[in-house]
Scaffold this motif. Sequence first.
Motif, PDB file in Angstrom:
ATOM      1  N   ASP A   1      -7.047  -6.044   0.943  1.00 46.17           N
ATOM      2  CA  ASP A   1      -6.678  -5.238   2.103  1.00 46.17           C
ATOM      3  C   ASP A   1      -5.702  -4.136   1.731  1.00 46.17           C
ATOM      4  OD1 ASP A   1      -8.132  -6.578   4.342  1.00 46.17           O
ATOM      5  OD2 ASP A   1      -7.006  -8.290   3.602  1.00 46.17           O
ATOM      6  N   VAL A   2      -4.903  -4.378   0.688  1.00 51.88           N
ATOM      7  CA  VAL A   2      -4.044  -3.312   0.163  1.00 51.88           C
ATOM      8  C   VAL A   2      -4.915  -2.224  -0.451  1.00 51.88           C
ATOM      9  CG1 VAL A   2      -2.239  -2.748  -1.510  1.00 51.88           C
ATOM     10  CG2 VAL A   2      -2.139  -4.907  -0.248  1.00 51.88           C
ATOM     11  N   LEU A   3      -5.898  -2.644  -1.243  1.00 52.33           N
ATOM     12  CA  LEU A   3      -6.822  -1.690  -1.857  1.00 52.33           C
ATOM     13  C   LEU A   3      -7.545  -0.865  -0.792  1.00 52.33           C
ATOM     14  CD1 LEU A   3      -8.574  -0.509  -4.171  1.00 52.33           C
ATOM     15  CD2 LEU A   3     -10.056  -2.516  -3.916  1.00 52.33           C
ATOM     16  N   TYR A   4      -8.038  -1.532   0.244  1.00 48.48           N
ATOM     17  CA  TYR A   4      -8.809  -0.846   1.290  1.00 48.48           C
ATOM     18  C   TYR A   4      -7.935   0.190   2.003  1.00 48.48           C
ATOM     19  CZ  TYR A   4     -12.016  -0.233   5.203  1.00 48.48           C
ATOM     20  OH  TYR A   4     -12.864   0.302   6.143  1.00 48.48           O
ATOM     21  N   LEU A   5      -6.716  -0.215   2.399  1.00 49.36           N
ATOM     22  CA  LEU A   5      -5.818   0.716   3.088  1.00 49.36           C
ATOM     23  C   LEU A   5      -5.440   1.873   2.177  1.00 49.36           C
ATOM     24  CD1 LEU A   5      -4.059   1.507   5.473  1.00 49.36           C
ATOM     25  CD2 LEU A   5      -2.304  -0.088   4.637  1.00 49.36           C
ATOM     26  N   LEU A   6      -5.167   1.578   0.910  1.00 50.79           N
ATOM     27  CA  LEU A   6      -4.800   2.625  -0.035  1.00 50.79           C
ATOM     28  C   LEU A   6      -5.959   3.596  -0.245  1.00 50.79           C
ATOM     29  CD1 LEU A   6      -2.854   3.821  -2.127  1.00 50.79           C
ATOM     30  CD2 LEU A   6      -3.702   2.141  -3.772  1.00 50.79           C
ATOM     31  N   LEU A   7      -7.162   3.069  -0.380  1.00 52.49           N
ATOM     32  CA  LEU A   7      -8.339   3.907  -0.583  1.00 52.49           C
ATOM     33  C   LEU A   7      -8.563   4.834   0.609  1.00 52.49           C
ATOM     34  CD1 LEU A   7     -10.849   4.597  -2.256  1.00 52.49           C
ATOM     35  CD2 LEU A   7     -12.011   2.672  -1.176  1.00 52.49           C
TER      36      LEU A   7
ATOM     37  N   ILE B   1     -16.119   6.475  -9.742  1.00 51.67           N
ATOM     38  CA  ILE B   1     -16.632   7.302  -8.657  1.00 51.67           C
ATOM     39  C   ILE B   1     -15.471   8.077  -8.062  1.00 51.67           C
ATOM     40  CG2 ILE B   1     -16.373   5.416  -6.972  1.00 51.67           C
ATOM     41  CD1 ILE B   1     -18.807   6.544  -5.486  1.00 51.67           C
ATOM     42  N   ASP B   2     -15.704   9.349  -7.738  1.00 52.74           N
ATOM     43  CA  ASP B   2     -14.684  10.147  -7.072  1.00 52.74           C
ATOM     44  C   ASP B   2     -14.473   9.619  -5.655  1.00 52.74           C
ATOM     45  OD1 ASP B   2     -14.476  11.726  -9.302  1.00 52.74           O
ATOM     46  OD2 ASP B   2     -15.817  13.293  -8.543  1.00 52.74           O
ATOM     47  N   LEU B   3     -13.223   9.623  -5.219  1.00 53.77           N
ATOM     48  CA  LEU B   3     -12.918   9.056  -3.904  1.00 53.77           C
ATOM     49  C   LEU B   3     -13.656   9.775  -2.784  1.00 53.77           C
ATOM     50  CD1 LEU B   3      -9.090   8.273  -4.073  1.00 53.77           C
ATOM     51  CD2 LEU B   3     -11.036   6.921  -4.848  1.00 53.77           C
TER      52      LEU B   3
ATOM     53  N   ALA C   1       0.829  -1.210   0.000  1.00 58.20           N
ATOM     54  CA  ALA C   1       0.000   0.000   0.000  1.00 58.20           C
ATOM     55  C   ALA C   1       0.865   1.263   0.000  1.00 58.20           C
ATOM     56  CB  ALA C   1      -0.938  -0.004   1.198  1.00 58.20           C
ATOM     57  N   LYS C   2       1.967   1.227   0.725  1.00 60.37           N
ATOM     58  CA  LYS C   2       2.873   2.387   0.757  1.00 60.37           C
ATOM     59  C   LYS C   2       3.442   2.669  -0.629  1.00 60.37           C
ATOM     60  CE  LYS C   2       7.103   4.065   2.981  1.00 60.37           C
ATOM     61  NZ  LYS C   2       8.172   3.750   3.971  1.00 60.37           N
ATOM     62  N   THR C   3       3.838   1.597  -1.336  1.00 55.38           N
ATOM     63  CA  THR C   3       4.391   1.755  -2.684  1.00 55.38           C
ATOM     64  C   THR C   3       3.339   2.307  -3.645  1.00 55.38           C
ATOM     65  OG1 THR C   3       5.984  -0.031  -2.379  1.00 55.38           O
ATOM     66  CG2 THR C   3       5.394   0.515  -4.648  1.00 55.38           C
ATOM     67  N   LEU C   4       2.135   1.741  -3.602  1.00 52.07           N
ATOM     68  CA  LEU C   4       1.079   2.192  -4.516  1.00 52.07           C
ATOM     69  C   LEU C   4       0.604   3.602  -4.167  1.00 52.07           C
ATOM     70  CD1 LEU C   4      -1.053  -1.059  -4.958  1.00 52.07           C
ATOM     71  CD2 LEU C   4       0.812  -0.181  -6.381  1.00 52.07           C
ATOM     72  N   PHE C   5       0.605   3.957  -2.896  1.00 53.96           N
ATOM     73  CA  PHE C   5       0.221   5.315  -2.493  1.00 53.96           C
ATOM     74  C   PHE C   5       1.166   6.333  -3.126  1.00 53.96           C
ATOM     75  CE2 PHE C   5       0.843   8.925   0.409  1.00 53.96           C
ATOM     76  CZ  PHE C   5      -0.440   9.453   0.407  1.00 53.96           C
ATOM     77  N   GLN C   6       2.457   6.046  -3.089  1.00 52.58           N
ATOM     78  CA  GLN C   6       3.415   6.976  -3.679  1.00 52.58           C
ATOM     79  C   GLN C   6       3.201   7.086  -5.184  1.00 52.58           C
ATOM     80  OE1 GLN C   6       5.681   8.932  -1.866  1.00 52.58           O
ATOM     81  NE2 GLN C   6       5.593   9.929  -3.880  1.00 52.58           N
TER      82      GLN C   6
ATOM     83  N   LYS D   1      -5.403   9.089  -7.497  1.00 56.22           N
ATOM     84  CA  LYS D   1      -5.598   9.885  -6.286  1.00 56.22           C
ATOM     85  C   LYS D   1      -6.932  10.608  -6.260  1.00 56.22           C
ATOM     86  CE  LYS D   1      -2.922  13.866  -7.966  1.00 56.22           C
ATOM     87  NZ  LYS D   1      -1.756  14.729  -7.656  1.00 56.22           N
ATOM     88  N   ARG D   2      -7.693  10.496  -7.336  1.00 56.05           N
ATOM     89  CA  ARG D   2      -8.990  11.184  -7.387  1.00 56.05           C
ATOM     90  C   ARG D   2     -10.172  10.239  -7.570  1.00 56.05           C
ATOM     91  NH1 ARG D   2      -8.041  16.243  -5.439  1.00 56.05           N
ATOM     92  NH2 ARG D   2      -6.285  17.223  -6.514  1.00 56.05           N
ATOM     93  N   GLN D   3      -9.942   9.089  -8.194  1.00 59.39           N
ATOM     94  CA  GLN D   3     -11.082   8.320  -8.689  1.00 59.39           C
ATOM     95  C   GLN D   3     -10.824   6.813  -8.628  1.00 59.39           C
ATOM     96  OE1 GLN D   3     -12.254   8.769 -12.973  1.00 59.39           O
ATOM     97  NE2 GLN D   3     -13.907   9.986 -12.087  1.00 59.39           N
TER      98      GLN D   3
END
Length: 280
Positions: free
Chosen positions: A260-266, A221-223, A170-175, A211-213
């Motif tokens: 769970d990666v998706l959920y944390l990232l979202l 859908i917008d986040l 999740a940290k990698t994908l967030f960046q 980061k938006r959608q």
Amino acid sequence: MTQQPEQTNPALAAPAPDADALGALIGSYDKGFPQASTLWFMAALLFAFGIFVFWRSAQNLPDTTPDGVVYILYAIGVIALALGVALGCFIRRLVAEQPAYDVFEHGIRTCNRYGEQTALYSDIEDMFSHNNRAMAFRISPRTPWIFLGYSPDQLAVLSELHDRHRAQRAKTLFQQAMDGKTVLFRYFQNTSWRAKNMLMNFPTSELTLNKRQLTIGDKSIDLDRIDHIDISAWTLKKTFLHKDGSIFHTMPMNAVLSFDVLYLLLMTLQAVQPPQPAPQ
């Protein structure tokens, strides 16, 4: 978007990271599974019983013994020997399919019939988990699925593997998302669980996030309009809910790989969203 199943080739695995990058060793597990010793005992018992019956039928039986009894003894011996050998081959195949693996602070090293493979958690794209425990993973669709054990002595380290993959991936994908890139997850559309051979070959669809959608299929859908994800143990469904109370999308419980990666990232991307102007 739906992908066709890709041919998995161990030669296409990602380059192995340096040993130092893996960090400290957390746990190691050899090939095998809890029932192996019991099954080996049963195979040996059948084989020994078959030999005993053959030996008994070869003895000098009374002249009054019907020929049919001798044939039956031979048949029982053959069947017992065949069952013992077949069960032994089956156990050997099961053991061969179990990976020996080392779980490290930042990655995992496995050894199975495809050879040895090492991966950082941040590089593992697809993780199949159940009850917060990692059960199978692949670095990408071009690499083979690796199925992990599920014996009682492995549960703690499998939970650790699951948690570390969630946090580090999740940290990698967030960046990547904050750098303006679109990140991708895969999911099965029609089922919550598949047998190993289906999991290895069944095509997946793609879910994308920036980061938006969030986009699933042809819906976006917008986040900041996502309220939460409802997870129901009764219906075995995960439901993405809009802030107005409507349903954006519903899918089977375990459909999304690395959910769970998706959920944390979202949740993290929602937390860093700039405040939206109030409606006039």
